[in-house]
Design a protein around this motif. Structure first.
Motif, PDB file in Angstrom:
ATOM      1  N   SER A   2     -11.126 -16.146 -82.029  1.00 60.11           N
ATOM      2  CA  SER A   2     -10.900 -15.605 -83.286  1.00 60.11           C
ATOM      3  C   SER A   2      -9.833 -14.329 -83.505  1.00 60.11           C
ATOM      4  N   GLU A   3     -10.128 -13.707 -82.258  1.00 58.81           N
ATOM      5  CA  GLU A   3      -9.299 -12.491 -82.412  1.00 58.81           C
ATOM      6  C   GLU A   3      -7.990 -12.783 -82.327  1.00 58.81           C
ATOM      7  N   ILE A   4      -7.528 -13.970 -81.481  1.00 59.77           N
ATOM      8  CA  ILE A   4      -6.124 -14.346 -81.395  1.00 59.77           C
ATOM      9  C   ILE A   4      -5.753 -14.970 -82.672  1.00 59.77           C
ATOM     10  N   ASP A   5      -6.263 -15.969 -83.252  1.00 63.92           N
ATOM     11  CA  ASP A   5      -5.892 -16.778 -84.639  1.00 63.92           C
ATOM     12  C   ASP A   5      -6.514 -16.103 -85.674  1.00 63.92           C
ATOM     13  N   LYS A   6      -6.202 -14.892 -86.125  1.00 65.65           N
ATOM     14  CA  LYS A   6      -7.087 -14.211 -87.356  1.00 65.65           C
ATOM     15  C   LYS A   6      -6.841 -15.143 -88.674  1.00 65.65           C
ATOM     16  N   ARG A   7      -5.749 -15.464 -88.864  1.00 64.86           N
ATOM     17  CA  ARG A   7      -5.203 -16.263 -90.094  1.00 64.86           C
ATOM     18  C   ARG A   7      -5.570 -17.660 -90.153  1.00 64.86           C
ATOM     19  N   ASN A   8      -6.198 -18.198 -88.898  1.00 65.08           N
ATOM     20  CA  ASN A   8      -6.653 -19.624 -88.647  1.00 65.08           C
ATOM     21  C   ASN A   8      -5.391 -20.534 -88.994  1.00 65.08           C
ATOM     22  N   LYS A   9      -4.292 -20.174 -88.588  1.00 63.74           N
ATOM     23  CA  LYS A   9      -2.916 -21.002 -88.591  1.00 63.74           C
ATOM     24  C   LYS A   9      -3.179 -22.283 -87.819  1.00 63.74           C
ATOM     25  N   LEU A  10      -3.637 -21.999 -86.456  1.00 61.90           N
ATOM     26  CA  LEU A  10      -3.662 -22.890 -85.572  1.00 61.90           C
ATOM     27  C   LEU A  10      -4.755 -24.138 -85.957  1.00 61.90           C
ATOM     28  N   ASN A  11      -5.569 -23.922 -86.815  1.00 57.92           N
ATOM     29  CA  ASN A  11      -6.529 -25.117 -87.298  1.00 57.92           C
ATOM     30  C   ASN A  11      -5.739 -26.218 -88.042  1.00 57.92           C
ATOM     31  N   GLU A  12      -4.867 -25.755 -88.501  1.00 61.75           N
ATOM     32  CA  GLU A  12      -3.884 -26.834 -89.298  1.00 61.75           C
ATOM     33  C   GLU A  12      -3.090 -27.743 -88.125  1.00 61.75           C
ATOM     34  N   GLU A  13      -3.039 -27.277 -86.954  1.00 62.62           N
ATOM     35  CA  GLU A  13      -2.483 -28.138 -85.957  1.00 62.62           C
ATOM     36  C   GLU A  13      -0.943 -28.195 -86.287  1.00 62.62           C
ATOM     37  N   PRO A  14      -0.070 -26.959 -86.255  1.00 64.86           N
ATOM     38  CA  PRO A  14       1.191 -27.205 -86.556  1.00 64.86           C
ATOM     39  C   PRO A  14       2.226 -27.438 -85.513  1.00 64.86           C
ATOM     40  N   PHE A  15       1.710 -27.275 -84.108  1.00 63.24           N
ATOM     41  CA  PHE A  15       2.562 -27.806 -83.109  1.00 63.24           C
ATOM     42  C   PHE A  15       2.158 -29.115 -82.494  1.00 63.24           C
ATOM     43  N   ASP A  16       3.017 -29.797 -81.902  1.00 59.61           N
ATOM     44  CA  ASP A  16       3.069 -31.073 -81.424  1.00 59.61           C
ATOM     45  C   ASP A  16       3.858 -31.011 -80.157  1.00 59.61           C
ATOM     46  N   TYR A  17       3.480 -32.012 -79.399  1.00 60.34           N
ATOM     47  CA  TYR A  17       4.263 -32.307 -78.013  1.00 60.34           C
ATOM     48  C   TYR A  17       4.432 -33.746 -77.914  1.00 60.34           C
ATOM     49  N   GLN A  18       5.557 -34.036 -77.052  1.00 56.89           N
ATOM     50  CA  GLN A  18       5.740 -35.220 -76.420  1.00 56.89           C
ATOM     51  C   GLN A  18       6.383 -35.074 -74.934  1.00 56.89           C
ATOM     52  N   VAL A  19       5.756 -36.040 -74.216  1.00 57.00           N
ATOM     53  CA  VAL A  19       6.196 -36.069 -72.721  1.00 57.00           C
ATOM     54  C   VAL A  19       7.210 -37.178 -72.582  1.00 57.00           C
ATOM     55  N   THR A  20       8.479 -36.947 -72.082  1.00 53.46           N
ATOM     56  CA  THR A  20       9.321 -37.785 -71.809  1.00 53.46           C
ATOM     57  C   THR A  20       9.117 -38.680 -70.210  1.00 53.46           C
ATOM     58  N   LYS A  21       9.765 -39.545 -70.205  1.00 57.50           N
ATOM     59  CA  LYS A  21       9.612 -40.294 -68.781  1.00 57.50           C
ATOM     60  C   LYS A  21      10.226 -39.478 -67.707  1.00 57.50           C
ATOM     61  N   LYS A  22      10.962 -38.430 -68.010  1.00 55.17           N
ATOM     62  CA  LYS A  22      11.463 -37.534 -66.824  1.00 55.17           C
ATOM     63  C   LYS A  22      10.541 -36.501 -66.784  1.00 55.17           C
ATOM     64  N   GLY A  23       9.384 -36.466 -67.560  1.00 62.68           N
ATOM     65  CA  GLY A  23       8.522 -35.143 -67.298  1.00 62.68           C
ATOM     66  C   GLY A  23       8.802 -33.961 -68.405  1.00 62.68           C
ATOM     67  N   THR A  24       9.748 -34.082 -69.043  1.00 63.18           N
ATOM     68  CA  THR A  24      10.091 -32.960 -70.018  1.00 63.18           C
ATOM     69  C   THR A  24       9.255 -32.919 -71.192  1.00 63.18           C
ATOM     70  N   ILE A  25       8.875 -31.798 -71.581  1.00 55.87           N
ATOM     71  CA  ILE A  25       7.813 -31.929 -72.650  1.00 55.87           C
ATOM     72  C   ILE A  25       8.733 -31.172 -74.048  1.00 55.87           C
ATOM     73  N   LEU A  26       8.576 -31.938 -74.952  1.00 54.94           N
ATOM     74  CA  LEU A  26       9.216 -31.409 -76.220  1.00 54.94           C
ATOM     75  C   LEU A  26       8.393 -31.036 -77.144  1.00 54.94           C
ATOM     76  N   ILE A  27       8.614 -29.677 -77.504  1.00 53.22           N
ATOM     77  CA  ILE A  27       7.422 -29.087 -78.306  1.00 53.22           C
ATOM     78  C   ILE A  27       8.057 -29.042 -79.940  1.00 53.22           C
ATOM     79  N   SER A  28       7.218 -29.593 -80.876  1.00 48.17           N
ATOM     80  CA  SER A  28       7.590 -29.502 -82.274  1.00 48.17           C
ATOM     81  C   SER A  28       6.725 -28.375 -83.132  1.00 48.17           C
ATOM     82  N   TYR A  29       7.237 -27.987 -84.304  1.00 43.84           N
ATOM     83  CA  TYR A  29       6.407 -27.121 -85.009  1.00 43.84           C
ATOM     84  C   TYR A  29       6.689 -27.686 -86.403  1.00 43.84           C
ATOM     85  N   LYS A  30       5.843 -28.397 -87.008  1.00 43.33           N
ATOM     86  CA  LYS A  30       5.523 -28.892 -88.286  1.00 43.33           C
ATOM     87  C   LYS A  30       6.922 -29.931 -88.273  1.00 43.33           C
TER      88      LYS A  30
END
Length: 83
Positions: A2-30
């Motif tokens: 609660s101290e880190i996310d005071k405005r509760n923005k992370l509860n909306e789950e804006p971040f997403d990730y995808q792992v490629t075949k090579k092991g690279t991680i693609l991070i997206s926001y909304k």
């Protein structure tokens, strides 16, 4: 948490990730890709995500921390500047 996310923005789950075949991680926001994580850093992040896979808030926090401070509020200003 609660101290880190005071405005509760992370509860909306804006971040997403995808792992490629090579092991690279693609991070997206909304649905927009903002960061690519490769090599050892990707392996460490994936290990942390697997450990917290049942806790979506912790995964969101990990993704937010790895992306850093990418939103400053002036992203679209450059398009509208008169010359």
């Amino acid at each position: 948490m609660s101290e880190i996310d005071k405005r509760n923005k992370l509860n909306e789950e804006p971040f997403d990730y995808q792992v490629t075949k090579k092991g690279t991680i693609l991070i997206s926001y909304k649905g927009e890709q903002i960061k690519i994580v490769k090599d050892k850093e990707a392996e460490r992040l994936l290990t942390k995500i697997k450990a917290e896979e049942n806790n979506s808030a912790a995964v969101q926090l990990l993704l937010a921390k790895i992306t850093g401070n990418f939103k400053r509020g002036n992203e679209k200003v450059g398009k509208n500047i008169r010359k």
